[in-house]
Design a protein around this motif. Structure first.
Motif, PDB file in Angstrom:
ATOM      1  N   VAL A  69       0.837  -1.202   0.000  1.00 55.76           N
ATOM      2  CA  VAL A  69       0.000   0.000   0.000  1.00 55.76           C
ATOM      3  C   VAL A  69       0.869   1.249   0.000  1.00 55.76           C
ATOM      4  O   VAL A  69       0.608   2.205  -0.744  1.00 55.76           O
ATOM      5  N   LYS A  70       1.902   1.246   0.826  1.00 56.18           N
ATOM      6  CA  LYS A  70       2.807   2.395   0.880  1.00 56.18           C
ATOM      7  C   LYS A  70       3.505   2.611  -0.458  1.00 56.18           C
ATOM      8  O   LYS A  70       3.641   3.742  -0.938  1.00 56.18           O
ATOM      9  N   HIS A  71       3.939   1.525  -1.066  1.00 58.89           N
ATOM     10  CA  HIS A  71       4.605   1.601  -2.374  1.00 58.89           C
ATOM     11  C   HIS A  71       3.664   2.157  -3.447  1.00 58.89           C
ATOM     12  O   HIS A  71       4.042   3.058  -4.210  1.00 58.89           O
ATOM     13  N   GLU A  72       2.427   1.663  -3.475  1.00 61.29           N
ATOM     14  CA  GLU A  72       1.461   2.132  -4.470  1.00 61.29           C
ATOM     15  C   GLU A  72       1.094   3.599  -4.255  1.00 61.29           C
ATOM     16  O   GLU A  72       0.941   4.360  -5.212  1.00 61.29           O
ATOM     17  N   PHE A  73       0.961   3.971  -2.990  1.00 62.03           N
ATOM     18  CA  PHE A  73       0.614   5.360  -2.700  1.00 62.03           C
ATOM     19  C   PHE A  73       1.738   6.299  -3.143  1.00 62.03           C
ATOM     20  O   PHE A  73       1.468   7.395  -3.663  1.00 62.03           O
ATOM     21  N   MET A  74       2.960   5.893  -2.942  1.00 62.90           N
ATOM     22  CA  MET A  74       4.097   6.716  -3.380  1.00 62.90           C
ATOM     23  C   MET A  74       4.125   6.843  -4.893  1.00 62.90           C
ATOM     24  O   MET A  74       4.451   7.914  -5.427  1.00 62.90           O
ATOM     25  N   LEU A  75       3.774   5.769  -5.599  1.00 63.01           N
ATOM     26  CA  LEU A  75       3.730   5.842  -7.060  1.00 63.01           C
ATOM     27  C   LEU A  75       2.675   6.846  -7.523  1.00 63.01           C
ATOM     28  O   LEU A  75       2.909   7.626  -8.455  1.00 63.01           O
ATOM     29  N   MET A  76       1.521   6.838  -6.865  1.00 67.16           N
ATOM     30  CA  MET A  76       0.470   7.776  -7.242  1.00 67.16           C
ATOM     31  C   MET A  76       0.859   9.206  -6.887  1.00 67.16           C
ATOM     32  O   MET A  76       0.574  10.146  -7.624  1.00 67.16           O
ATOM     33  N   ARG A  77       1.515   9.375  -5.750  1.00 70.15           N
ATOM     34  CA  ARG A  77       1.909  10.718  -5.315  1.00 70.15           C
ATOM     35  C   ARG A  77       2.982  11.312  -6.218  1.00 70.15           C
ATOM     36  O   ARG A  77       3.008  12.524  -6.438  1.00 70.15           O
ATOM     37  N   LYS A  78       3.854  10.460  -6.763  1.00 66.48           N
ATOM     38  CA  LYS A  78       4.939  10.947  -7.609  1.00 66.48           C
ATOM     39  C   LYS A  78       4.578  10.970  -9.093  1.00 66.48           C
ATOM     40  O   LYS A  78       5.390  11.396  -9.920  1.00 66.48           O
ATOM     41  N   SER A  79       3.390  10.501  -9.432  1.00 67.12           N
ATOM     42  CA  SER A  79       2.978  10.444 -10.832  1.00 67.12           C
ATOM     43  C   SER A  79       2.859  11.853 -11.429  1.00 67.12           C
ATOM     44  O   SER A  79       2.144  12.709 -10.892  1.00 67.12           O
ATOM     45  N   LYS A  80       3.575  12.113 -12.521  1.00 63.67           N
ATOM     46  CA  LYS A  80       3.500  13.418 -13.182  1.00 63.67           C
ATOM     47  C   LYS A  80       2.095  13.675 -13.705  1.00 63.67           C
ATOM     48  O   LYS A  80       1.602  14.810 -13.670  1.00 63.67           O
ATOM     49  N   LYS A  81       1.483  12.621 -14.204  1.00 61.49           N
ATOM     50  CA  LYS A  81       0.110  12.741 -14.720  1.00 61.49           C
ATOM     51  C   LYS A  81      -0.837  13.222 -13.632  1.00 61.49           C
ATOM     52  O   LYS A  81      -1.629  14.155 -13.836  1.00 61.49           O
ATOM     53  N   ASN A  82      -0.744  12.611 -12.464  1.00 62.56           N
ATOM     54  CA  ASN A  82      -1.618  12.992 -11.360  1.00 62.56           C
ATOM     55  C   ASN A  82      -1.307  14.391 -10.842  1.00 62.56           C
ATOM     56  O   ASN A  82      -2.216  15.178 -10.565  1.00 62.56           O
ATOM     57  N   ASN A  83      -0.023  14.696 -10.706  1.00 62.82           N
ATOM     58  CA  ASN A  83       0.372  15.995 -10.164  1.00 62.82           C
ATOM     59  C   ASN A  83      -0.038  17.153 -11.075  1.00 62.82           C
ATOM     60  O   ASN A  83      -0.468  18.209 -10.593  1.00 62.82           O
ATOM     61  N   MET A  84       0.079  16.949 -12.365  1.00 67.67           N
ATOM     62  CA  MET A  84      -0.337  17.999 -13.310  1.00 67.67           C
ATOM     63  C   MET A  84      -1.845  18.223 -13.234  1.00 67.67           C
ATOM     64  O   MET A  84      -2.322  19.362 -13.303  1.00 67.67           O
ATOM     65  N   PHE A  85      -2.593  17.142 -13.052  1.00 66.26           N
ATOM     66  CA  PHE A  85      -4.057  17.271 -12.952  1.00 66.26           C
ATOM     67  C   PHE A  85      -4.443  17.955 -11.640  1.00 66.26           C
ATOM     68  O   PHE A  85      -5.381  18.759 -11.613  1.00 66.26           O
ATOM     69  N   ILE A  86      -3.712  17.671 -10.570  1.00 65.31           N
ATOM     70  CA  ILE A  86      -3.993  18.324  -9.292  1.00 65.31           C
ATOM     71  C   ILE A  86      -3.717  19.822  -9.388  1.00 65.31           C
ATOM     72  O   ILE A  86      -4.472  20.644  -8.849  1.00 65.31           O
ATOM     73  N   VAL A  87      -2.640  20.181 -10.047  1.00 62.30           N
ATOM     74  CA  VAL A  87      -2.342  21.612 -10.252  1.00 62.30           C
ATOM     75  C   VAL A  87      -3.466  22.276 -11.037  1.00 62.30           C
ATOM     76  O   VAL A  87      -3.899  23.401 -10.723  1.00 62.30           O
ATOM     77  N   PHE A  88      -3.950  21.592 -12.060  1.00 64.41           N
ATOM     78  CA  PHE A  88      -5.077  22.118 -12.840  1.00 64.41           C
ATOM     79  C   PHE A  88      -6.316  22.292 -11.960  1.00 64.41           C
ATOM     80  O   PHE A  88      -6.993  23.325 -12.025  1.00 64.41           O
ATOM     81  N   LEU A  89      -6.605  21.309 -11.125  1.00 65.91           N
ATOM     82  CA  LEU A  89      -7.771  21.388 -10.250  1.00 65.91           C
ATOM     83  C   LEU A  89      -7.631  22.522  -9.240  1.00 65.91           C
ATOM     84  O   LEU A  89      -8.592  23.257  -8.977  1.00 65.91           O
ATOM     85  N   ALA A  90      -6.424  22.668  -8.671  1.00 67.89           N
ATOM     86  CA  ALA A  90      -6.187  23.754  -7.713  1.00 67.89           C
ATOM     87  C   ALA A  90      -6.359  25.115  -8.380  1.00 67.89           C
ATOM     88  O   ALA A  90      -6.967  26.033  -7.802  1.00 67.89           O
ATOM     89  N   ALA A  91      -5.833  25.240  -9.603  1.00 70.11           N
ATOM     90  CA  ALA A  91      -5.992  26.510 -10.341  1.00 70.11           C
ATOM     91  C   ALA A  91      -7.464  26.780 -10.622  1.00 70.11           C
ATOM     92  O   ALA A  91      -7.923  27.936 -10.539  1.00 70.11           O
ATOM     93  N   LEU A  92      -8.201  25.733 -10.923  1.00 65.77           N
ATOM     94  CA  LEU A  92      -9.632  25.873 -11.192  1.00 65.77           C
ATOM     95  C   LEU A  92     -10.376  26.343  -9.943  1.00 65.77           C
ATOM     96  O   LEU A  92     -11.227  27.250 -10.008  1.00 65.77           O
ATOM     97  N   VAL A  93     -10.061  25.744  -8.805  1.00 62.29           N
ATOM     98  CA  VAL A  93     -10.720  26.100  -7.544  1.00 62.29           C
ATOM     99  C   VAL A  93     -10.442  27.548  -7.172  1.00 62.29           C
ATOM    100  O   VAL A  93     -11.367  28.324  -6.866  1.00 62.29           O
TER     101      VAL A  93
END
Length: 401
Positions: free
Chosen positions: A6-30
């Motif tokens: 679980v820790k390994h998978e969570f780190m992969l999701m946290r470091k994913s460029k795809k996910n991080n770029m989408f989070i930045v987009f969502l934060a900018a939207l908010v």
């Protein structure tokens, strides 16, 4: 092993460029909505003081001209005095301006209610221009607006302009849950969960050596994707509510909002009031259920399609499928009532307030039925996942040729 995975998978999701770029987009939207869109947003509750002052001044000049001509009597054709009516309306508008400028919002709201021209409102063609029954929509909007204003005056809560314009944090949140923005919440689940299983096909030897059963591995990945999605949504929620509270105040859970309920007559709906607290309690309960549903659906599609972009595409089509066929007067599809389709309840905020029923006139579209259909959908998806996971086992899934 489970905790390490679980820790390994969570780190992969946290470091994913795809996910991080989408989070930045969502934060900018908010933050764009909180600091740019909302402050400049004008609704039926917004008052333009300068425009109202001009109207008061012009009407006063017109009244003085009538007085000079002696045109202040009753018009025989209509049996009323236009001069007296305009004089009354102008005094109300002038009182509105002074109350607003003095920040006496309770007094301002009383005069605002008196200033509402019901006939002009119902005939306003700028409201619901594409509606199949615009007069019915305008009448309903007028009724709900009057109910909201009356509830502000009869409650013990302090009345502010932010409350009148529905710009406090809680009111904005409730209105967003009634808007198409809710689709973005579930798209987050689809987007973050689209590659959690498929990405392992790039490193098949590493995952094949992990001493976990195939179904347990899928379940752990589901848990990580669900937790990650909910944490992101929670962080965005806290950031947005903090920004809104800083600007316009948090609001009150006791603020009343109108909902439509089945009336005593056929094809007719009555209005009643519920608190924002109750509405949010009912509405937010749908979010984890639907987030889980779409993540599990992604797991099924990942096993079948084995491509993250195809998973994203198919899940998105399912999410937005209702938008392709739904109209506000559609009752059934191929003889099946729309209340039996889970997609009908994706806009769960409108289901709770009865707006989904309005014009459709189906008493069977209820939030309790929505919960039931989503649970049934999850059970079906779980059955498919168990079945497909046995057919597409770990070795077959990781096989690249």
């Amino acid at each position: 092993m489970n905790r390490f995975f679980v820790k390994h998978e969570f780190m992969l999701m946290r470091k994913s460029k795809k996910n991080n770029m989408f989070i930045v987009f969502l934060a900018a939207l908010v933050f764009s909505y909180c600091f740019i869109v909302l402050p400049n947003q004008e609704t039926i509750d917004t008052i333009d003081v300068d425009e109202l002052k001009v109207l008061v001044s012009d009407t006063k000049a017109s009244q003085e001209s009538r007085e000079a001509r002696g045109a202040t009597g009753i018009i025989q054709f209509i049996g009323m005095s236009a001069y007296a009516q305009d004089e009354y309306k102008n005094k109300v508008r002038n009182a509105m301006v002074h109350a607003f400028e003095n920040e006496e919002y309770t007094r301002y709201l009383r005069f605002k209610i008196l200033n509402i021209d019901s006939m002009a409102f119902i005939e306003d063609k700028t409201l619901f221009p594409k509606s199949p029954f615009p007069h019915k929509d305008r009448s309903n909007l007028l009724q709900q607006m009057n109910l909201r204003y009356d509830s502000y005056l009869t409650s013990d809560l302090p009345v502010s302009n932010e409350i009148i314009e529905q710009k406090t944090a809680l009111q904005v949140l409730s209105n967003l849950l009634l808007s198409p923005m809710i689709y973005l919440i579930f798209f987050c689940a689809i987007y973050f969960g689209s590659d959690v299983l498929v990405r392992d096909r790039k490193n098949p030897t590493v995952l094949q050596g992990i001493p976990l059963s195939w179904y347990r591995l899928i379940n752990l990945k589901t848990f990580v994707a669900f937790s990650y999605t909910m944490l992101v949504l929670l962080a965005l929620f806290i950031a947005g509510m903090t920004a809104l509270t800083f600007q316009n105040g948090f609001g009150y859970f006791d603020i009343q909002i109108p909902v439509l309920v089945p009336g005593s007559e056929v094809d007719f709906m009555d209005s009643e009031m519920i608190s924002i607290g109750k509405f949010l309690l009912l509405a937010i309960g749908f979010i984890p259920i639907l987030v889980y549903l779409f993540i599990r659906l992604n797991m099924v599609l990942s096993l079948v399609l084995k491509n993250e972009w195809l998973v994203l595409l198919v899940s998105s089509l399912i999410l937005f499928s209702e938008r392709l066929y739904f109209t506000r007067t559609l009752r059934d599809i191929f003889g099946v009532e729309i209340s039996h389709f889970p997609q009908t309840y994706f806009e769960f905020g409108k289901v709770i307030t009865g707006a989904k029923n309005f014009l459709v006139n189906l008493e069977t579209i209820t939030y309790s039925k929505g919960y039931l259909l989503f649970i049934i959908s999850i059970v079906i998806i779980e059955f498919l996942l168990v079945l497909i996971a046995r057919i597409v086992n770990k070795q077959r899934f990781y096989q690249t040729n």
